[in-house]
Design an enzyme around this catalytic site. Sequence first.
Site, PDB file in Angstrom:
ATOM      1  N   ARG A   1      -9.843  -0.598  -2.667  1.00  0.00           N
ATOM      2  CA  ARG A   1      -8.433  -0.300  -2.759  1.00  0.00           C
ATOM      3  C   ARG A   1      -7.682  -0.303  -4.214  1.00  0.00           C
ATOM      4  O   ARG A   1      -8.537  -0.439  -5.153  1.00  0.00           O
ATOM      5  CB  ARG A   1      -7.584  -1.360  -1.973  1.00  0.00           C
ATOM      6  CG  ARG A   1      -8.181  -2.868  -2.129  1.00  0.00           C
ATOM      7  CD  ARG A   1      -8.110  -3.358  -3.226  1.00  0.00           C
ATOM      8  NE  ARG A   1      -6.783  -3.233  -3.859  1.00  0.00           N
ATOM      9  CZ  ARG A   1      -6.554  -3.533  -5.264  1.00  0.00           C
ATOM     10  NH1 ARG A   1      -7.614  -3.656  -6.046  1.00  0.00           N
ATOM     11  NH2 ARG A   1      -5.474  -3.515  -5.618  1.00  0.00           N
TER      12      ARG A   1
ATOM     13  N   ASP B   1       1.398   3.387  -6.995  1.00  0.00           N
ATOM     14  CA  ASP B   1       0.677   4.403  -6.140  1.00  0.00           C
ATOM     15  C   ASP B   1       1.252   5.559  -6.132  1.00  0.00           C
ATOM     16  O   ASP B   1       0.385   6.444  -5.631  1.00  0.00           O
ATOM     17  CB  ASP B   1       0.799   3.482  -4.780  1.00  0.00           C
ATOM     18  CG  ASP B   1      -0.088   2.180  -4.963  1.00  0.00           C
ATOM     19  OD1 ASP B   1       0.443   1.207  -5.056  1.00  0.00           O
ATOM     20  OD2 ASP B   1      -1.335   2.346  -4.436  1.00  0.00           O
TER      21      ASP B   1
END
Length: 335
Positions: A45, A227
């Site tokens: 991740r 992100d």
Amino acid sequence: MVETIQWTEAGVVMIDQTRLPREQVFVTCRSYQEVAEAIRSMVIRGAPAIGVAAAMGVALGVQEGVDLETVCATLAETRPTAVNLFWAIDRMRRLRASLNGLTHSELVDRIIAEAQRIREEDIGICRAIGKNGAPLVPDHKTVLTHCNAGALATAGYGTALGVIRAAAESGKHIDVFADETRPFLQGSRLTAWELQQDGIPTTIITDNMAGHFLRSGRIGCVVVGADRIAANGDVANKIGTYSVAVLAKENGVPFYVAAPVSTFDLSLPSGDAIPIEQRSAAEVTHVFGVPIAPENIAVANPAFDVTPARYVSAIICERGVAGPPYEESLKNMLR
Ligand code: MRU
């Protein structure tokens, strides 16, 4: 420093981030579907690391002789928010389109080399982010960070933690407050683990303690990763980032975002257009399989939030430091 992800003869090897820090277990993905599942289940991740994994997933699919569009579509469906996933898939797709008249084995070699290049470039990019960001970190102060934007979230060194590492390496006397980062606990499980290994003094706080410490005068700056960053400078990052940014501004503490330019998505005018991943209720109601809430209770679990650009003091990338107005400065970084 830990190896987050590597291409090997046996497949794509990743440290299983769902089991840290209790166990250091490496998993080997032997097919593109296994890479897709590793991204979905958060074995790997963090935006840049997801990008590297996707590129290596494409390479596995091409090696297996699977139709490229099937491979890319499967990987693209794993997680919607981190734009690095789509950036890496596009880069691999463009390379494939430019390669004609090669044997299958020559093609596979070129595709694997590109995936490895994306990994190696990412380490250099993180080092450059660290170098650009280190001067912004005040000496003899505490740095607050949220989630994990470290070596584990990248191919190595980290973005936000890259800035912290570079500041510490430059001789600054800093310590770190790591928000625990409910519900997946990337702060307490991953950030604290990484920084402890580096010998950087680190204190875990639960997310709801951030305001208390930001008001105390102890925190010199906040540094987080991202992100996806929209054209106006709005930043999507781990859920809870927005609250930290508002509290930082209220208390006059600079709030910095550290991210590679592959996290910029200038096709989106603002953060309102960024897709926010919704994850399972079990991540909130259970901790390592143990229930901590009543059965059948309603749960909301958005994995990310959007911090409006007005709360962002600067965006640190590998090409420099962008300040407001971001419509101009982010575009300039991509020139
Ligand atoms: O859900 P995750 O753990 O993938 O979310 C990670 C983050 O929000 C990070 O801060 C971000 O990806 C930047 S990582 C360098």
